[in-house]
Scaffold this active site. Structure first.
Site, PDB file in Angstrom:
ATOM      1  N   ASP A 127     -24.989  64.346   3.757  1.00 38.36           N
ATOM      2  CA  ASP A 127     -24.892  65.798   3.650  1.00 38.36           C
ATOM      3  C   ASP A 127     -23.844  66.388   4.585  1.00 38.36           C
ATOM      4  O   ASP A 127     -23.199  67.392   4.240  1.00 38.36           O
ATOM      5  CB  ASP A 127     -26.256  66.430   3.964  1.00 38.36           C
ATOM      6  N   HIS A 183      25.128  26.838  -7.421  1.00 45.55           N
ATOM      7  CA  HIS A 183      24.386  25.663  -7.920  1.00 45.55           C
ATOM      8  C   HIS A 183      24.241  24.597  -6.833  1.00 45.55           C
ATOM      9  O   HIS A 183      24.115  23.410  -7.135  1.00 45.55           O
ATOM     10  CB  HIS A 183      25.071  25.050  -9.145  1.00 45.55           C
ATOM     11  N   SER A 313       8.253  16.988  15.776  1.00 44.64           N
ATOM     12  CA  SER A 313       7.528  15.860  15.217  1.00 44.64           C
ATOM     13  C   SER A 313       6.616  15.246  16.270  1.00 44.64           C
ATOM     14  O   SER A 313       6.963  15.191  17.455  1.00 44.64           O
ATOM     15  CB  SER A 313       8.497  14.793  14.700  1.00 44.64           C
ATOM     16  N   LYS A 319      13.323  15.405  17.402  1.00 47.70           N
ATOM     17  CA  LYS A 319      13.437  16.150  16.147  1.00 47.70           C
ATOM     18  C   LYS A 319      13.058  17.618  16.374  1.00 47.70           C
ATOM     19  O   LYS A 319      12.050  17.921  17.001  1.00 47.70           O
ATOM     20  CB  LYS A 319      12.525  15.550  15.087  1.00 47.70           C
ATOM     21  N   GLU A 326      10.603  28.568   8.100  1.00 44.70           N
ATOM     22  CA  GLU A 326       9.480  28.000   7.348  1.00 44.70           C
ATOM     23  C   GLU A 326       8.295  28.957   7.342  1.00 44.70           C
ATOM     24  O   GLU A 326       7.640  29.154   6.292  1.00 44.70           O
ATOM     25  CB  GLU A 326       9.078  26.662   7.959  1.00 44.70           C
TER      26      GLU A 326
END
Length: 467
Positions: A127, A183, A313, A319, A326
């Site tokens: 209300d 391409h 890695s 690495k 990503e």
């Protein structure tokens, strides 16, 4: 929450509620009915819902429908919700009743409980707090408000930031010439500045698309109440509400020109989601370009080196991976998936009401949040700090047989193709082979095949066909 409880009542009867909860019986029923995902609606949605309740309270007070002391208590309580002080009091799963009624009543009960403390007497969630409102206009309104605020305060600034970073980077490395690719194959040269300007234009267009959607996002359903007719709301409530909300947020909210459309559909949310998807597609393209350019460092393209942020890695020492691009690509995939859900949910308007509002709210706000966060990360932790392997780029340019394209107007396509094939087969610079197979001098060839000049387009002229 404590293990003790208290008894609350609603139109369906009595129910036990945690003793220290600010919510009431209807919220508790929803908590028990929807143990589905464990994911609640975002805090940005709850904050916007607090603003909606605050603006509704002020509109009702201005129209003489709420006593001043009651209005002040509700206003103060809604402001606390809008400020995020009671987010833990909104426990309902995002997968709930399709109208979002449970979340609307959650807000009404929390605000009523807080207002009762302020006022020193009972405030009713329906209300008083929900006066002149229905879940059917409150939740569509809150979707628009929360999304508009998130776009204005987070996503548009993030887009502007990444565009500035790109422009700065263009200034730093823009003159460097590289082999263009179509391409994924060698093509005519471009400068890094030209390549980066393409990314920047994509994001600037994404920003413009968002801005073009804003007028429809700023049009609100509030005032339509249950089915769009405005039953139980003052005829001036919608306009007063939007004026109050504009004062609270600084955004120019207006009443929907057609409440029936605003309750029955979520087309503006679907449109916004489509614009977010387009930005996600742009983001995916940019992230993947960066990954390709950074690939290697020995066996890939090795055109640039992204900042080394963490070991790449658990088994291969030394690495380093392109972790920010990503992450950006994963965000893009998530947003594209959210858009599919919003598209399906957007068509779930049965007659006078859409019944997938909570999932639209969640996916829309998550899309905005994820995009804003990852765009800043991509700008600051990938684009701003990458370095250019100028020697690698120059070597690839020197051996690029496609440069012979610039000689087409002079020697013709067929002769150009023969030169390109021989240069590729023999691993020799295009200039050497062209000098042997045409009557063009070394000086003419140096001018005609200057990679930087070739990035500027146009026919350079000179020489004779078939030479």
């Amino acid at each position: 929450m404590t293990t003790s409880s208290r008894i609350e009542r609603d139109s369906m009867g009595e129910l036990q509620v945690p003793a220290d909860a600010l919510w009431g019986a209807q919220t508790q029923r929803a908590v028990q009915n929807f143990p589905i995902s464990g994911t609640t609606l975002p805090s940005t949605f709850i904050a916007a819902l607090g603003l909606v309740k605050q603006a509704a309270c002020r509109a009702n007070a201005a129209l003489g429908l709420l006593a001043p002391n009651l209005a002040r208590a509700i206003d103060a309580a809604a402001a606390e919700v809008a400020a995020g002080k009671h987010d833990a009091q909104f426990p309902i799963d995002m997968f709930q009743t399709g109208s979002g009624t449970s979340t609307n009543m959650n807000a009404n009960e929390v605000i009523a409980h807080l207002a009762s403390r302020h006022l020193g007497r009972a405030v009713h969630p329906n209300d008083d707090v929900n006066m002149s409102q229905s879940s059917n206009d409150v939740i569509p309104t809150t979707i628009h408000v929360s999304a508009a605020l998130a776009v204005e305060r987070t996503l548009l600034p993030a887009l502007e930031h990444v565009c500035r970073v790109l422009q700065t980077k263009e200034g730093e490395v823009g003159a460097v010439v590289k082999t263009g690719r179509t391409h994924l194959m060698d093509a005519m040269p471009v400068t890094l500045g030209q390549e980066l300007s393409g990314w920047r234009a994509q994001l600037q267009n994404g920003r413009a698309r968002l801005q073009s959607t804003m007028p429809r996002l700023l049009a609100l359903a509030q005032g339509g109440t249950a089915v769009g007719t405005g039953i139980n709301a003052h005829v001036q409530f919608g306009a007063r509400f939007c004026a109050e909300l504009a004062r609270l947020t600084g955004l120019h909210f207006v009443p929907s020109p057609n409440y029936f459309e605003s309750l029955a559909s979520q087309d503006a949310a679907v449109e916004l989601s489509g614009q977010l998807k387009t930005i996600a597609v742009s983001l995916m393209k940019i992230a993947n370009d960066l990954r390709w350019m950074n690939s290697g460092p020995l066996a890939g393209l090795g055109e640039i080196a992204l900042p080394a942020l963490q070991p790449g890695s658990s088994i291969m020492p030394g690495k380093v991976n392109p972790v920010i691009p990503e992450a950006a690509a994963m965000v893009a995939a998530q947003v594209i998936g959210y858009d599919t859900t919003i598209t399906i949910a957007g068509q779930a308007g049965n007659f006078q009401l859409n019944v997938m509002l909570p999932v639209i709210a969640y996916d829309l706000l998550e899309s905005i949040r994820l995009l804003a966060n990852v765009l800043v990360a991509l700008a600051d932790r990938a684009i701003a700090g990458f370095t250019v392997n100028r020697e690698r780029l120059a070597e690839a340019l020197e051996r690029n047989p496609i440069l012979v394209t610039a000689l087409n107007p002079i020697i013709g396509y067929e002769k150009g193709a023969a030169i390109a094939k021989q240069a590729y087969a023999e691993g020799r610079p295009i200039r050497e082979v062209a000098q042997e197979l045409t009557n063009l001098s070394a000086q003419e060839l140096a001018k005609l095949l200057d990679p930087l000049e070739l990035t500027r387009g146009g026919v350079k002229g000179g020489g004779s066909p078939g030479g």
